[in-house]
Design an enzyme around this catalytic site. Structure first.
Site, short mmCIF file in Angstrom:
data_model
loop_
_atom_site.label_atom_id
_atom_site.label_comp_id
_atom_site.label_asym_id
_atom_site.label_seq_id
_atom_site.Cartn_x
_atom_site.Cartn_y
_atom_site.Cartn_z
N SER A 109 0.82 -1.22 0.00
CA SER A 109 0.00 0.00 0.00
C SER A 109 0.85 1.26 0.00
O SER A 109 0.49 2.26 -0.62
CB SER A 109 -0.93 0.01 1.22
OG SER A 109 -1.85 -1.05 1.16
N HIS A 156 13.28 47.23 22.82
CA HIS A 156 12.45 46.94 23.99
C HIS A 156 11.10 47.65 23.89
O HIS A 156 10.42 47.86 24.89
CB HIS A 156 13.14 47.36 25.30
CG HIS A 156 14.58 46.97 25.37
ND1 HIS A 156 14.99 45.72 25.78
CD2 HIS A 156 15.71 47.64 25.04
CE1 HIS A 156 16.31 45.64 25.72
NE2 HIS A 156 16.77 46.80 25.27
N GLN A 238 8.93 -0.20 5.23
CA GLN A 238 7.68 -0.22 4.46
C GLN A 238 7.33 1.19 3.99
O GLN A 238 6.75 1.38 2.93
CB GLN A 238 6.53 -0.78 5.31
CG GLN A 238 5.24 -0.99 4.52
CD GLN A 238 4.17 -1.64 5.34
OE1 GLN A 238 3.33 -0.97 5.91
NE2 GLN A 238 4.20 -2.96 5.41
N SER A 286 -15.24 47.14 14.72
CA SER A 286 -15.82 46.68 15.98
C SER A 286 -17.32 46.86 15.92
O SER A 286 -17.83 47.85 15.39
CB SER A 286 -15.25 47.50 17.15
OG SER A 286 -15.99 47.27 18.33
N ARG A 326 7.93 -0.32 10.48
CA ARG A 326 6.88 0.69 10.51
C ARG A 326 5.85 0.33 11.56
O ARG A 326 5.75 -0.82 12.00
CB ARG A 326 6.16 0.85 9.16
CG ARG A 326 4.93 -0.01 9.00
CD ARG A 326 3.90 0.58 8.06
NE ARG A 326 3.42 1.89 8.50
CZ ARG A 326 2.47 2.57 7.85
NH1 ARG A 326 1.93 2.07 6.76
NH2 ARG A 326 2.07 3.73 8.28
#
Length: 485
Positions: A109, A156, A238, A286, A326
């Site tokens: 798969s 800052h 896998q 708002s 896996r």
């Protein structure tokens, strides 16, 4: 085997992503890609001598895209078989009956699921490279336009020496250039899983080719080539190693950090009323405060960027808990994490592009803030000017110190304007340089080499990074991004 009970759903965030990115991670494209991979496997196996007919190949080629009816058939098959890949093997065989017996021949798969994921990762990175380049181009235009406009710098988030609006933008662009470099590296590093079998030993293909190791290697190489990759990972289990997902999502998470910083700067500038993101004439900031112009787009970028940054943690944790060849606890996580990372990065970039295309700068507000702070910053220049006229440095410093504290009292305690320069003009001590004060207080004299830095950066760093023909074509074809608020 994949999680038999899981189905592939288009993530919710794809509603807001570009059509290209949303399609890339759609169910339709995923299963179309599976069919192309099955076709590539059949072509390579036929070329290497397996008894596969031209009719089988032709029928597969003619039915690479699923019809709505085939989706229904696949859904019913998956419900019955509890296995997504086998449901689609069966469904493909119903429209390509001549190939029904050889579809998925020798494969596990993960041949389709993992190889398809690698295709999606590569194409997704290509999309992001283009989108990021367009954003860099837009911001570079902005930086060039405001290369010499003085503005108050902040360290800052406290007033610092002046910089320019354009120079500040180059700080954003430089980080985006690093993101572009990192995403390109991840894209160029991607390989293909190829045809490796159930535990990566290629045992099933060795059986198909009667123990011919060279044909098995040729099969791996040919399928990789047909799928558009330059190389396949030399060894796999896998699955392909889930560390690959770490390498891909890391630069996307880093982009999220850049975007968050950039958008935060714009949000802070909006509060200062110096720079604002686009705001539509009918937009409401708002429901209660009609005057508000909230930085909604930048806030959206910050919100989504945090999501983008933490998705990388999923890839790290998933890779760390894979057992031996896996285990299946990666599958459900990756089906969410990988598409979400790309779709989120896509939305972040498109939103930033929209912002960059409509940034509004208010020079008068910027100038007013400079005027409030510049007198304090000019004190050193004033002292030096006095010294040049024969004054004593220490005496000048003490005079300025006293006047500065008096002016600071006016600002902080009384809420008045900064009147330091007026106090300097009123003090006879500074008579020798009063004619120079206006020149000493010009903002342009406080920005250093900022304009020249912008010019040099754009020419020597941005232009080379965007010179690729594909990127130039993407920039040329790009239009303004319109966002639904």
């Amino acid at each position: 085997m994949q999680d038999a009970h899981e189905t592939y759903q288009t993530p919710l965030s794809s509603r807001y992503a570009s059509k290209e990115m949303a399609h890339l991670f759609s169910a339709a494209n995923r299963f179309h890609t599976w069919r192309k991979l099955w076709l590539n496997l059949a072509i390579a196996e036929k070329e290497l001598g397996l008894p596969i007919t031209e009719e089988a190949i032709a029928q597969m080629k003619d039915n690479l895209s699923l019809t709505p009816e085939q989706f229904e058939v696949a859904a019913l098959e998956e419900k019955k078989r509890r296995h997504d890949v086998m449901a689609h093997v069966h469904t493909f065989g119903t429209v390509a009956p001549a190939a029904a017996g050889i579809i998925h021949l020798g494969a596990t798969s993960c041949y389709v699921t993992d190889n398809a994921d690698l295709i999606f990762l590569r194409e997704g990175l290509d999309y992001l490279i283009k989108s990021l380049s367009i954003l860099i181009s837009r911001l570079s235009t902005f930086a060039a336009q405001y290369r010499a406009l003085p503005t108050l710098g902040f360290t800052h988030f406290q007033p610092a020496q002046l910089t320019t609006v354009g120079k500040r933008a180059t700080l954003w662009i430089q980080e985006l250039l690093w993101d572009l470099r990192n995403i390109k590296r991840a894209r160029d590093d991607l390989g293909f899983r190829g045809v490796k079998g159930t535990t990566g030993t290629q045992a099933s293909f060795l059986t198909l080719f009667d123990g011919d190791h060279e044909k098995v290697e040729a099969l791996d190489k040919r399928v990789t080539q047909l799928s558009g990759f330059e190389y396949a990972y030399p060894v796999t289990s896998q699955t392909y190693s889930r560390k690959i997902d770490i390498d891909v999502l890391a630069p996307l998470a880093s982009l999220g950090a850049t975007a968050h910083k950039l958008a935060t700067d714009i949000r802070l500038l909006a509060n200062l009323k110096e720079v604002e993101e686009p705001f539509e004439s009918t937009q409401i900031g708002s429901s209660a405060m009609a005057y508000k112009r909230n930085p909604m787009r930048s806030e959206r970028v910050c919100s989504l960027s945090r999501h983008l940054m933490v998705l990388h943690q999923n890839a790290l944790m998933t890779a760390g808990v894979q057992w031996f060849e896996r285990t299946l606890d990666d599958s459900a996580n990756r089906r969410i994490t990988l598409p979400e990372a790309f779709l989120t990065a896509d939305i972040v970039l498109s939103t930033l592009q929209n912002i960059s295309e409509g940034l509004v700068v208010y020079p008068k507000v910027i100038a007013r803030r400079i005027a409030q702070e510049l007198p304090f910053m000019a004190t050193e220049n004033i002292i030096m000017a006095i010294v040049k006229k024969g004054g004593d440095r220490q005496e000048a410093h003490e005079k300025i110190r006293v006047l500065s504290h008096e002016a600071a009292h006016q600002v902080k305690q009384l809420g008045l304007e900064n009147d330091l320069i007026e106090r300097v003009r009123a003090d006879a001590y500074f008579d020798p340089i009063k004619g120079e004060l206006e020149e000493l207080l010009k903002p342009e004299s406080f920005i250093g080499r900022a304009p020249e830095q912008v010019d040099k950066f754009l020419k020597e760093w941005v232009e080379p990074a965007l010179k690729d023909e594909v990127i130039q074509e993407a920039i040329a074809k790009s239009g303004k991004v319109e966002l639904s608020v």
